[in-house]
Scaffold this motif. Structure first.
Motif, PDB file in Angstrom:
ATOM      1  N   ALA A   1      -6.504   0.780   6.505  1.00  0.00           N
ATOM      2  CA  ALA A   1      -7.463   2.018   6.682  1.00  0.00           C
ATOM      3  C   ALA A   1      -6.509   2.596   7.775  1.00  0.00           C
ATOM      4  N   TRP A   2      -6.060   1.641   8.914  1.00  0.00           N
ATOM      5  CA  TRP A   2      -5.677   2.350  10.632  1.00  0.00           C
ATOM      6  C   TRP A   2      -3.642   3.023   9.261  1.00  0.00           C
ATOM      7  N   PHE A   3      -3.354   3.202   8.304  1.00  0.00           N
ATOM      8  CA  PHE A   3      -2.425   3.388   8.123  1.00  0.00           C
ATOM      9  C   PHE A   3      -2.619   4.757   6.896  1.00  0.00           C
ATOM     10  N   HIS A   4      -4.260   4.949   6.820  1.00  0.00           N
ATOM     11  CA  HIS A   4      -4.664   5.923   5.949  1.00  0.00           C
ATOM     12  C   HIS A   4      -5.167   7.031   6.424  1.00  0.00           C
TER      13      HIS A   4
ATOM     14  N   GLU B   1       1.229  -1.064   0.179  1.00  0.00           N
ATOM     15  CA  GLU B   1      -0.545   0.008   0.527  1.00  0.00           C
ATOM     16  C   GLU B   1       1.270   1.274  -0.586  1.00  0.00           C
ATOM     17  N   MET B   2       0.208   2.212  -0.922  1.00  0.00           N
ATOM     18  CA  MET B   2       1.531   3.328  -1.105  1.00  0.00           C
ATOM     19  C   MET B   2       0.195   4.130   0.232  1.00  0.00           C
ATOM     20  N   VAL B   3       1.125   4.793   1.648  1.00  0.00           N
ATOM     21  CA  VAL B   3       0.402   6.129   2.034  1.00  0.00           C
ATOM     22  C   VAL B   3       1.278   6.211   2.637  1.00  0.00           C
ATOM     23  N   MET B   4       1.064   7.112   3.531  1.00  0.00           N
ATOM     24  CA  MET B   4       2.328   7.620   4.714  1.00  0.00           C
ATOM     25  C   MET B   4       3.948   8.206   4.086  1.00  0.00           C
ATOM     26  N   GLY B   5       3.388   8.334   2.316  1.00  0.00           N
ATOM     27  CA  GLY B   5       4.848   8.727   1.751  1.00  0.00           C
ATOM     28  C   GLY B   5       6.075   8.091   1.382  1.00  0.00           C
TER      29      GLY B   5
ATOM     30  N   ASN C   1       6.778  -3.419   6.399  1.00  0.00           N
ATOM     31  CA  ASN C   1       7.456  -3.026   6.277  1.00  0.00           C
ATOM     32  C   ASN C   1       7.010  -1.631   6.012  1.00  0.00           C
ATOM     33  N   ALA C   2       7.556  -1.083   6.736  1.00  0.00           N
ATOM     34  CA  ALA C   2       7.422   0.453   6.355  1.00  0.00           C
ATOM     35  C   ALA C   2       8.239   1.083   5.583  1.00  0.00           C
ATOM     36  N   GLY C   3       8.437   0.819   4.557  1.00  0.00           N
ATOM     37  CA  GLY C   3       9.268   1.753   4.174  1.00  0.00           C
ATOM     38  C   GLY C   3      11.102   1.709   4.744  1.00  0.00           C
ATOM     39  N   GLY C   4      11.520   0.470   5.685  1.00  0.00           N
ATOM     40  CA  GLY C   4      12.610   0.096   6.558  1.00  0.00           C
ATOM     41  C   GLY C   4      11.887   0.478   7.500  1.00  0.00           C
ATOM     42  N   ASP C   5      11.098   0.894   8.766  1.00  0.00           N
ATOM     43  CA  ASP C   5      10.912   0.456   9.381  1.00  0.00           C
ATOM     44  C   ASP C   5       9.785  -0.988   9.666  1.00  0.00           C
ATOM     45  N   ILE C   6      10.636  -2.299  10.621  1.00  0.00           N
ATOM     46  CA  ILE C   6       9.964  -3.609  10.146  1.00  0.00           C
ATOM     47  C   ILE C   6       9.820  -3.658  11.714  1.00  0.00           C
TER      48      ILE C   6
END
Length: 260
Positions: free
Chosen positions: A32-35, A5-9, A122-127
């Motif tokens: 939905a939580w991330f959005h 999912e592309m979200v939070m940049g 994995n959120a862009g390296g925060d795992i």
């Protein structure tokens, strides 16, 4: 189950290996939580709570419960890091150094509550890792090499682990040393491993802001392990850093490629 999912940049990847369970609803809830986090905590959306607080349009005391909790946690971290973790380091309110890790930690808790056992978020390296990876053992995570992008600097492994990386070469000198008011440039990358991602994420940012002093400071943290690469290409890691030795012949299941 695999979802991106592309979200939070950034690209947030959710991998769940529990084939016997239908996790579709749980993944939809997490997405939905991330959005929702993006809507409230974005530093780019003018209508976000963060931006409204920064402009003085919303008093922190009247913000959402999550916002108040985040700001309280960030203030505690400012005190415990000697001021190096500061949401006002850039001159405006920016709790991103805590929020991304916190949001992934909450997402992991939601997946566990829904019955997921073996997964990686994995959120862009925060795992955040739980359970076992595809080979039935601990998940293996590759930390991208600072200068040789086709290689990894470290491969770490764990079954219940939070991993956060802060660095300079993806986004440049974006971490500010709040005590000097200047970009932090002594360290090229900092990876911290712990059991809870929100604080792990903040500690990686704080150590980056500290510069060379951050290497010794990381060694004082109980329950956290770390690996650091300096701008002079020197590498350090704590004795308990969960690096895989020797490096496995097959590639890691995921790569923490946000800023390291």
């Amino acid at each position: 189950m695999h979802h991106v999912e592309m979200v939070m940049g950034t690209a947030i990847t959710i991998d769940i290996l529990d084939a016997e369970s239908d996790m579709t609803g749980a993944v939809e809830d997490v997405v939905a939580w991330f959005h929702e986090v993006d809507r409230r905590f974005s530093t780019y959306r003018r209508d976000s709570e963060v931006c409204r607080i920064d402009r003085g349009e919303l008093a922190p005391a009247r913000a959402s419960q999550d916002m108040r909790r985040v700001l309280d946690a960030c203030e505690q971290l400012r005190a415990s890091t000697g001021g190096y973790f500061d949401v006002y380091a850039t001159g405006r309110l920016d709790p991103s150094g805590y929020v991304k890790g916190w949001s992934v930690e909450v997402a992991a808790q939601r997946l566990s509550a829904a019955g997921a056992v073996n997964y990686c978020v994995n959120a862009g390296g925060d795992i955040r890792l739980r359970g076992v990876g595809p080979d039935g053992q601990g998940w293996r995570i590759g930390i991208t090499h600072p200068w040789e992008r086709h290689k990894v600097a470290w491969v770490v492994s764990g079954t219940d682990l939070a991993i956060a990386t802060s660095g300079t070469y993806e986004r440049g000198l974006h971490v500010i040393d709040p005590l000097r008011g200047e970009p932090a440039d002594q360290l090229c990358s900092v990876t911290v491993c712990g059991r809870e991602l929100a604080t792990t994420d903040a500690y990686a940012t704080a150590a980056m802001a500290m510069g060379a002093h951050g290497i010794d400071w990381l060694g004082t943290l109980s329950g956290y392990e770390s690996a650091v690469i300096t701008k002079d290409r020197e590498a350090y890691r704590s004795a308990g850093f969960p690096v895989v030795e020797p490096d496995p012949p097959s590639p890691p299941e995921a790569v923490g490629d946000d800023v390291l």
